[in-house]
Design a protein around this motif. Structure first.
Motif, PDB file in Angstrom:
ATOM      1  N   LYS A   1       8.785 -10.857   4.447  1.00  0.00           N
ATOM      2  CA  LYS A   1       7.830 -11.434   5.391  1.00  0.00           C
ATOM      3  C   LYS A   1       8.319 -11.365   6.832  1.00  0.00           C
ATOM      4  O   LYS A   1       7.516 -11.431   7.765  1.00  0.00           O
ATOM      5  CB  LYS A   1       7.534 -12.891   5.014  1.00  0.00           C
ATOM      6  N   ALA A   2       9.631 -11.225   7.016  1.00  0.00           N
ATOM      7  CA  ALA A   2      10.198 -11.159   8.368  1.00  0.00           C
ATOM      8  C   ALA A   2       9.993  -9.802   9.018  1.00  0.00           C
ATOM      9  O   ALA A   2      10.244  -9.639  10.218  1.00  0.00           O
ATOM     10  CB  ALA A   2      11.686 -11.499   8.330  1.00  0.00           C
ATOM     11  N   VAL A   3       9.545  -8.804   8.245  1.00  0.00           N
ATOM     12  CA  VAL A   3       9.265  -7.477   8.808  1.00  0.00           C
ATOM     13  C   VAL A   3       7.997  -7.585   9.655  1.00  0.00           C
ATOM     14  O   VAL A   3       6.906  -7.791   9.131  1.00  0.00           O
ATOM     15  CB  VAL A   3       9.082  -6.419   7.698  1.00  0.00           C
ATOM     16  N   GLU A   4       8.132  -7.450  10.964  1.00  0.00           N
ATOM     17  CA  GLU A   4       7.024  -7.726  11.880  1.00  0.00           C
ATOM     18  C   GLU A   4       5.984  -6.609  11.925  1.00  0.00           C
ATOM     19  O   GLU A   4       4.797  -6.868  12.079  1.00  0.00           O
ATOM     20  CB  GLU A   4       7.574  -7.991  13.286  1.00  0.00           C
ATOM     21  N   HIS A   5       6.422  -5.376  11.835  1.00  0.00           N
ATOM     22  CA  HIS A   5       5.491  -4.257  11.935  1.00  0.00           C
ATOM     23  C   HIS A   5       4.633  -4.212  10.681  1.00  0.00           C
ATOM     24  O   HIS A   5       5.128  -4.079   9.560  1.00  0.00           O
ATOM     25  CB  HIS A   5       6.279  -2.962  12.091  1.00  0.00           C
ATOM     26  N   SER A   6       3.323  -4.308  10.825  1.00  0.00           N
ATOM     27  CA  SER A   6       2.425  -4.448   9.678  1.00  0.00           C
ATOM     28  C   SER A   6       2.479  -3.270   8.717  1.00  0.00           C
ATOM     29  O   SER A   6       2.464  -3.441   7.497  1.00  0.00           O
ATOM     30  CB  SER A   6       0.983  -4.657  10.151  1.00  0.00           C
ATOM     31  N   VAL A   7       2.556  -2.041   9.241  1.00  0.00           N
ATOM     32  CA  VAL A   7       2.579  -0.865   8.376  1.00  0.00           C
ATOM     33  C   VAL A   7       3.908  -0.779   7.624  1.00  0.00           C
ATOM     34  O   VAL A   7       3.943  -0.503   6.418  1.00  0.00           O
ATOM     35  CB  VAL A   7       2.324   0.423   9.183  1.00  0.00           C
ATOM     36  N   LEU A   8       5.021  -1.042   8.321  1.00  0.00           N
ATOM     37  CA  LEU A   8       6.321  -1.023   7.665  1.00  0.00           C
ATOM     38  C   LEU A   8       6.407  -2.131   6.617  1.00  0.00           C
ATOM     39  O   LEU A   8       7.021  -1.950   5.562  1.00  0.00           O
ATOM     40  CB  LEU A   8       7.439  -1.178   8.696  1.00  0.00           C
ATOM     41  N   TYR A   9       5.791  -3.262   6.904  1.00  0.00           N
ATOM     42  CA  TYR A   9       5.734  -4.349   5.914  1.00  0.00           C
ATOM     43  C   TYR A   9       5.061  -3.855   4.642  1.00  0.00           C
ATOM     44  O   TYR A   9       5.519  -4.117   3.533  1.00  0.00           O
ATOM     45  CB  TYR A   9       4.979  -5.549   6.485  1.00  0.00           C
ATOM     46  N   ASP A  10       3.958  -3.154   4.795  1.00  0.00           N
ATOM     47  CA  ASP A  10       3.217  -2.678   3.630  1.00  0.00           C
ATOM     48  C   ASP A  10       4.019  -1.646   2.835  1.00  0.00           C
ATOM     49  O   ASP A  10       3.993  -1.634   1.608  1.00  0.00           O
ATOM     50  CB  ASP A  10       1.880  -2.091   4.059  1.00  0.00           C
ATOM     51  N   ILE A  11       4.723  -0.765   3.547  1.00  0.00           N
ATOM     52  CA  ILE A  11       5.548   0.230   2.857  1.00  0.00           C
ATOM     53  C   ILE A  11       6.636  -0.475   2.050  1.00  0.00           C
ATOM     54  O   ILE A  11       6.834  -0.200   0.861  1.00  0.00           O
ATOM     55  CB  ILE A  11       6.173   1.216   3.857  1.00  0.00           C
ATOM     56  N   CYS A  12       7.353  -1.400   2.697  1.00  0.00           N
ATOM     57  CA  CYS A  12       8.439  -2.114   2.023  1.00  0.00           C
ATOM     58  C   CYS A  12       7.927  -2.927   0.842  1.00  0.00           C
ATOM     59  O   CYS A  12       8.553  -2.945  -0.229  1.00  0.00           O
ATOM     60  CB  CYS A  12       9.160  -3.031   3.011  1.00  0.00           C
ATOM     61  N   SER A  13       6.793  -3.609   1.033  1.00  0.00           N
ATOM     62  CA  SER A  13       6.273  -4.462  -0.034  1.00  0.00           C
ATOM     63  C   SER A  13       5.906  -3.638  -1.263  1.00  0.00           C
ATOM     64  O   SER A  13       6.117  -4.070  -2.398  1.00  0.00           O
ATOM     65  CB  SER A  13       5.065  -5.263   0.452  1.00  0.00           C
ATOM     66  N   GLN A  14       5.380  -2.424  -1.048  1.00  0.00           N
ATOM     67  CA  GLN A  14       5.004  -1.581  -2.182  1.00  0.00           C
ATOM     68  C   GLN A  14       6.210  -0.882  -2.809  1.00  0.00           C
ATOM     69  O   GLN A  14       6.125  -0.375  -3.927  1.00  0.00           O
ATOM     70  CB  GLN A  14       3.957  -0.560  -1.749  1.00  0.00           C
ATOM     71  N   MET A  15       7.322  -0.876  -2.104  1.00  0.00           N
ATOM     72  CA  MET A  15       8.565  -0.366  -2.682  1.00  0.00           C
ATOM     73  C   MET A  15       9.268  -1.444  -3.503  1.00  0.00           C
ATOM     74  O   MET A  15      10.146  -1.129  -4.323  1.00  0.00           O
ATOM     75  CB  MET A  15       9.503   0.127  -1.573  1.00  0.00           C
ATOM     76  N   MET A  16       8.894  -2.705  -3.292  1.00  0.00           N
ATOM     77  CA  MET A  16       9.620  -3.815  -3.899  1.00  0.00           C
ATOM     78  C   MET A  16       8.807  -4.581  -4.939  1.00  0.00           C
ATOM     79  O   MET A  16       9.143  -5.715  -5.271  1.00  0.00           O
ATOM     80  CB  MET A  16      10.105  -4.759  -2.799  1.00  0.00           C
ATOM     81  N   PHE A  17       7.746  -3.968  -5.469  1.00  0.00           N
ATOM     82  CA  PHE A  17       7.029  -4.610  -6.561  1.00  0.00           C
ATOM     83  C   PHE A  17       7.991  -4.883  -7.709  1.00  0.00           C
ATOM     84  O   PHE A  17       8.837  -4.048  -8.042  1.00  0.00           O
ATOM     85  CB  PHE A  17       5.892  -3.719  -7.064  1.00  0.00           C
ATOM     86  N   ARG A  18       7.851  -6.057  -8.323  1.00  0.00           N
ATOM     87  CA  ARG A  18       8.724  -6.384  -9.457  1.00  0.00           C
ATOM     88  C   ARG A  18       8.502  -5.420 -10.616  1.00  0.00           C
ATOM     89  O   ARG A  18       9.455  -4.998 -11.267  1.00  0.00           O
ATOM     90  CB  ARG A  18       8.489  -7.829  -9.919  1.00  0.00           C
TER      91      ARG A  18
END
Length: 236
Positions: A167-184
């Motif tokens: 959640k601390a990743v401020e850039h919205s697009v980078l947040y989305d990339i990281c979140s989809q790399m970290m699905f459980r």
């Protein structure tokens, strides 16, 4: 373990990519200890992040993206080999940097040989449950490492801290990339190719840097997974 480690070193010595630290071979010293002989570089990403925290001089977004792109290209090379290679231990300590800040992945395969080299903070859920290794294992660890790179916050295994780091990743697009790399669930994670495409899109399209209404979603075209930019719906 010695012969297995030596075999791994020989296999790694055959890998050649600009973003993989080159292994030249091994040497046996007293008491049968095997030492890998590899390329010597400036330092690790972990060293840079620690130095940045101590002096307050953080990497620019461009430098962060360049390092990320280098690592993803190195991972893509490993995953696309005829005999697919999973790194198994992606973390800032194992990302080495040249004098001009080019990143190279190091310590390939060691985590596959022994559990003692695992650093729990960067281990994917399935790795912690001793499930078979897949490229998605590297994707998760790389996503977590990217979060640490983009935020300067140290990744830890404690309950809730990974979510807070993301959640601390401020850039919205980078947040989305990281979140989809970290699905459980590892089958839901995007591939290294998709992550690389997303990062390159950010690098090539500065207009999106300040556009929080754009998000990456995973879609399928002709059976192949791809990353697509869409407008954020009201009910997202």
């Amino acid at each position: 373990m010695g012969s297995l480690f030596q075999s791994e070193i020989v296999r790694c010595a055959k890998l050649h990519h600009e973003h993989i630290a080159h292994v030249y071979g091994f040497n046996r010293v007293k008491n049968g200890v095997t030492i890998a002989i590899m390329e010597v570089l400036q330092g690790s990403l972990s060293d840079v992040l620690l130095a940045a925290q101590s002096c307050g001089q953080y990497l620019t977004l461009r430098e962060q993206l360049d390092i990320t792109q280098d690592c993803l290209e190195g991972l893509n090379y490993l995953h696309q080999l005829p005999h697919q290679v999973c790194h198994c231990d992606i973390r800032p300590t194992n990302i080495l940097l040249t004098a001009d800040m080019k990143a190279k992945l190091s310590d390939l395969g060691e985590a596959r040989l022994t559990d003692q080299v695992l650093v729990r903070d960067y281990v994917s859920p399935e790795r912690g449950e001793h499930r078979p290794l897949t490229p998605a294992t590297d994707v998760f660890s790389m996503g977590l490492t990217m979060c640490e790179l983009f935020t300067g916050i140290k990744a830890t295994y404690k309950l809730g801290t990974r979510e807070a780091l993301l959640k601390a990743v401020e850039h919205s697009v980078l947040y989305d990339i990281c979140s989809q790399m970290m699905f459980r669930t590892y089958t839901m994670r995007i591939s290294v190719v998709d992550a690389l495409r997303g990062v390159e899109h950010v690098m090539d399209t500065p207009d999106y840097w300040n556009c929080p209404s754009k998000r990456f979603v995973k879609g399928k075209v002709n059976g192949a997974v791809q990353v697509t930019l869409i407008d954020k719906p009201d009910a997202w």
